[in-house]
Design a protein around this motif. Sequence first.
Motif, PDB file in Angstrom:
ATOM      1  N   PHE A   1      21.193  13.213   6.800  1.00  0.00           N
ATOM      2  CA  PHE A   1      20.245  14.233   7.215  1.00  0.00           C
ATOM      3  C   PHE A   1      20.107  15.320   6.167  1.00  0.00           C
ATOM      4  CE2 PHE A   1      21.755  12.255  11.041  1.00  0.00           C
ATOM      5  CZ  PHE A   1      20.616  12.100  11.781  1.00  0.00           C
ATOM      6  N   VAL A   2      18.959  15.964   6.190  1.00  0.00           N
ATOM      7  CA  VAL A   2      18.701  17.114   5.327  1.00  0.00           C
ATOM      8  C   VAL A   2      18.168  18.250   6.181  1.00  0.00           C
ATOM      9  CG1 VAL A   2      18.309  15.854   3.182  1.00  0.00           C
ATOM     10  CG2 VAL A   2      16.421  16.194   4.741  1.00  0.00           C
ATOM     11  N   LEU A   3      18.411  19.453   5.719  1.00  0.00           N
ATOM     12  CA  LEU A   3      17.972  20.642   6.431  1.00  0.00           C
ATOM     13  C   LEU A   3      16.910  21.339   5.589  1.00  0.00           C
ATOM     14  CD1 LEU A   3      18.801  22.079   9.096  1.00  0.00           C
ATOM     15  CD2 LEU A   3      20.212  23.576   7.714  1.00  0.00           C
TER      16      LEU A   3
ATOM     17  N   ILE B   1      17.534  25.364  15.061  1.00  0.00           N
ATOM     18  CA  ILE B   1      17.278  24.147  14.295  1.00  0.00           C
ATOM     19  C   ILE B   1      16.421  23.212  15.134  1.00  0.00           C
ATOM     20  CG2 ILE B   1      18.302  22.129  13.204  1.00  0.00           C
ATOM     21  CD1 ILE B   1      20.706  23.800  12.524  1.00  0.00           C
ATOM     22  N   THR B   2      15.243  22.895  14.629  1.00  0.00           N
ATOM     23  CA  THR B   2      14.343  21.957  15.284  1.00  0.00           C
ATOM     24  C   THR B   2      14.584  20.579  14.693  1.00  0.00           C
ATOM     25  OG1 THR B   2      12.695  23.685  15.578  1.00  0.00           O
ATOM     26  CG2 THR B   2      11.930  21.405  15.761  1.00  0.00           C
ATOM     27  N   VAL B   3      14.840  19.610  15.569  1.00  0.00           N
ATOM     28  CA  VAL B   3      15.031  18.231  15.131  1.00  0.00           C
ATOM     29  C   VAL B   3      13.686  17.533  15.267  1.00  0.00           C
ATOM     30  CG1 VAL B   3      16.255  16.071  15.556  1.00  0.00           C
ATOM     31  CG2 VAL B   3      17.430  18.252  15.847  1.00  0.00           C
ATOM     32  N   LEU B   4      13.226  16.937  14.182  1.00  0.00           N
ATOM     33  CA  LEU B   4      11.939  16.263  14.183  1.00  0.00           C
ATOM     34  C   LEU B   4      11.932  15.163  15.238  1.00  0.00           C
ATOM     35  CD1 LEU B   4       9.295  16.457  12.643  1.00  0.00           C
ATOM     36  CD2 LEU B   4      10.106  14.692  11.125  1.00  0.00           C
ATOM     37  N   GLY B   5      11.020  15.236  16.198  1.00  0.00           N
ATOM     38  CA  GLY B   5      10.914  14.253  17.261  1.00  0.00           C
ATOM     39  C   GLY B   5      11.602  14.656  18.547  1.00  0.00           C
ATOM     40  N   SER B   6      12.311  15.776  18.551  1.00  0.00           N
ATOM     41  CA  SER B   6      13.020  16.229  19.745  1.00  0.00           C
ATOM     42  C   SER B   6      12.174  17.253  20.490  1.00  0.00           C
ATOM     43  CB  SER B   6      14.361  16.848  19.348  1.00  0.00           C
ATOM     44  OG  SER B   6      15.087  17.220  20.498  1.00  0.00           O
ATOM     45  N   ALA B   7      12.532  17.474  21.754  1.00  0.00           N
ATOM     46  CA  ALA B   7      11.732  18.333  22.624  1.00  0.00           C
ATOM     47  C   ALA B   7      11.800  19.809  22.263  1.00  0.00           C
ATOM     48  CB  ALA B   7      12.176  18.145  24.069  1.00  0.00           C
TER      49      ALA B   7
ATOM     50  N   ILE C   1      24.299  29.118   4.375  1.00  0.00           N
ATOM     51  CA  ILE C   1      23.169  29.155   5.302  1.00  0.00           C
ATOM     52  C   ILE C   1      22.456  30.510   5.282  1.00  0.00           C
ATOM     53  CG2 ILE C   1      24.434  29.860   7.370  1.00  0.00           C
ATOM     54  CD1 ILE C   1      21.727  27.136   7.213  1.00  0.00           C
ATOM     55  N   GLY C   2      23.164  31.568   4.961  1.00  0.00           N
ATOM     56  CA  GLY C   2      22.562  32.895   4.948  1.00  0.00           C
ATOM     57  C   GLY C   2      21.942  33.281   3.622  1.00  0.00           C
ATOM     58  N   SER C   3      21.978  32.393   2.625  1.00  0.00           N
ATOM     59  CA  SER C   3      21.501  32.742   1.293  1.00  0.00           C
ATOM     60  C   SER C   3      19.995  32.959   1.223  1.00  0.00           C
ATOM     61  CB  SER C   3      21.915  31.671   0.277  1.00  0.00           C
ATOM     62  OG  SER C   3      21.290  30.444   0.578  1.00  0.00           O
ATOM     63  N   LEU C   4      19.222  32.304   2.098  1.00  0.00           N
ATOM     64  CA  LEU C   4      17.766  32.455   2.063  1.00  0.00           C
ATOM     65  C   LEU C   4      17.264  33.597   2.941  1.00  0.00           C
ATOM     66  CD1 LEU C   4      16.682  28.724   2.205  1.00  0.00           C
ATOM     67  CD2 LEU C   4      16.616  30.244   0.242  1.00  0.00           C
ATOM     68  N   GLY C   5      18.077  34.007   3.898  1.00  0.00           N
ATOM     69  CA  GLY C   5      17.666  35.082   4.789  1.00  0.00           C
ATOM     70  C   GLY C   5      16.828  34.612   5.965  1.00  0.00           C
ATOM     71  N   PHE C   6      16.692  33.320   6.159  1.00  0.00           N
ATOM     72  CA  PHE C   6      15.919  32.784   7.275  1.00  0.00           C
ATOM     73  C   PHE C   6      16.842  32.301   8.374  1.00  0.00           C
ATOM     74  CE2 PHE C   6      13.022  32.217   3.653  1.00  0.00           C
ATOM     75  CZ  PHE C   6      11.923  32.900   4.141  1.00  0.00           C
ATOM     76  N   ARG C   7      16.289  32.181   9.581  1.00  0.00           N
ATOM     77  CA  ARG C   7      17.090  31.743  10.723  1.00  0.00           C
ATOM     78  C   ARG C   7      16.500  30.540  11.438  1.00  0.00           C
ATOM     79  NH1 ARG C   7      19.190  37.417  13.293  1.00  0.00           N
ATOM     80  NH2 ARG C   7      20.051  38.203  11.356  1.00  0.00           N
ATOM     81  N   ASN C   8      15.357  30.061  11.001  1.00  0.00           N
ATOM     82  CA  ASN C   8      14.723  28.890  11.611  1.00  0.00           C
ATOM     83  C   ASN C   8      14.723  27.747  10.598  1.00  0.00           C
ATOM     84  OD1 ASN C   8      14.045  30.238  14.036  1.00  0.00           O
ATOM     85  ND2 ASN C   8      12.336  31.195  12.980  1.00  0.00           N
ATOM     86  N   PHE C   9      15.204  26.576  11.046  1.00  0.00           N
ATOM     87  CA  PHE C   9      15.341  25.434  10.161  1.00  0.00           C
ATOM     88  C   PHE C   9      14.837  24.183  10.843  1.00  0.00           C
ATOM     89  CE2 PHE C   9      18.607  28.533   9.184  1.00  0.00           C
ATOM     90  CZ  PHE C   9      18.439  28.707   7.822  1.00  0.00           C
ATOM     91  N   MET C  10      14.645  23.131  10.050  1.00  0.00           N
ATOM     92  CA  MET C  10      14.230  21.832  10.569  1.00  0.00           C
ATOM     93  C   MET C  10      15.178  20.771  10.023  1.00  0.00           C
ATOM     94  SD  MET C  10      10.542  20.021  10.601  1.00  0.00           S
ATOM     95  CE  MET C  10      10.023  21.110  11.898  1.00  0.00           C
ATOM     96  N   LEU C  11      15.692  19.919  10.933  1.00  0.00           N
ATOM     97  CA  LEU C  11      16.609  18.849  10.563  1.00  0.00           C
ATOM     98  C   LEU C  11      15.853  17.535  10.574  1.00  0.00           C
ATOM     99  CD1 LEU C  11      19.650  18.198  10.028  1.00  0.00           C
ATOM    100  CD2 LEU C  11      19.813  17.708  12.462  1.00  0.00           C
ATOM    101  N   CYS C  12      15.912  16.810   9.458  1.00  0.00           N
ATOM    102  CA  CYS C  12      15.208  15.531   9.324  1.00  0.00           C
ATOM    103  C   CYS C  12      16.147  14.492   8.742  1.00  0.00           C
ATOM    104  CB  CYS C  12      14.006  15.675   8.384  1.00  0.00           C
ATOM    105  SG  CYS C  12      12.806  16.878   8.894  1.00  0.00           S
ATOM    106  N   LYS C  13      15.869  13.221   9.060  1.00  0.00           N
ATOM    107  CA  LYS C  13      16.624  12.132   8.447  1.00  0.00           C
ATOM    108  C   LYS C  13      16.166  11.975   7.011  1.00  0.00           C
ATOM    109  CE  LYS C  13      18.279   9.180  12.009  1.00  0.00           C
ATOM    110  NZ  LYS C  13      18.589   7.822  12.351  1.00  0.00           N
TER     111      LYS C  13
END
Length: 139
Positions: free
Chosen positions: A67-69, A21-27, A85-97
């Motif tokens: 927050f939304v994913l 999970i990538t947080v927008l604005g995080s390293a 979380i497994g319904s789409l079959g993806f493993r990379n996500f982005m967390l945003c306010k």
Amino acid sequence: MLLQKKKNQPAAKGNRLLISITVLGSAGPIRFVVNEEELVAAVIDTALKSYAREGRLPVLGSDLNSFVLYCPNATAEALSPWETIGSLGFRNFMLCKKPQPEKTGDDDGKQSSPPMARKSSGNWKAWFNKSLSLKISSH
């Protein structure tokens, strides 16, 4: 005897997934293992707790309803908190306010001035694609 009890216990239902999970604005991304049947809301809660535990910046808070994913590889719409979380079959996500609603007036009845226009070129997906296309030149 103790080992036999552990072996006889039923396995957890569903597969386990390593998600990022990538947080927008995080390293960098947060990575942890979840059950594929876990709800998106529970994953957001776990991500916020892991993010705070690691002392990352910017400080996000702990209200998972703020927050939304997103799944950058799928649609531009946020995932439903009641979706697995497994319904789409993806493993990379982005967390945003979530976007905050604009206020139209103050407590004393005066109208506030209109907010200044942001100089962004669009949504987070455009920013994300643009940042991936930047190339670092070596000297």
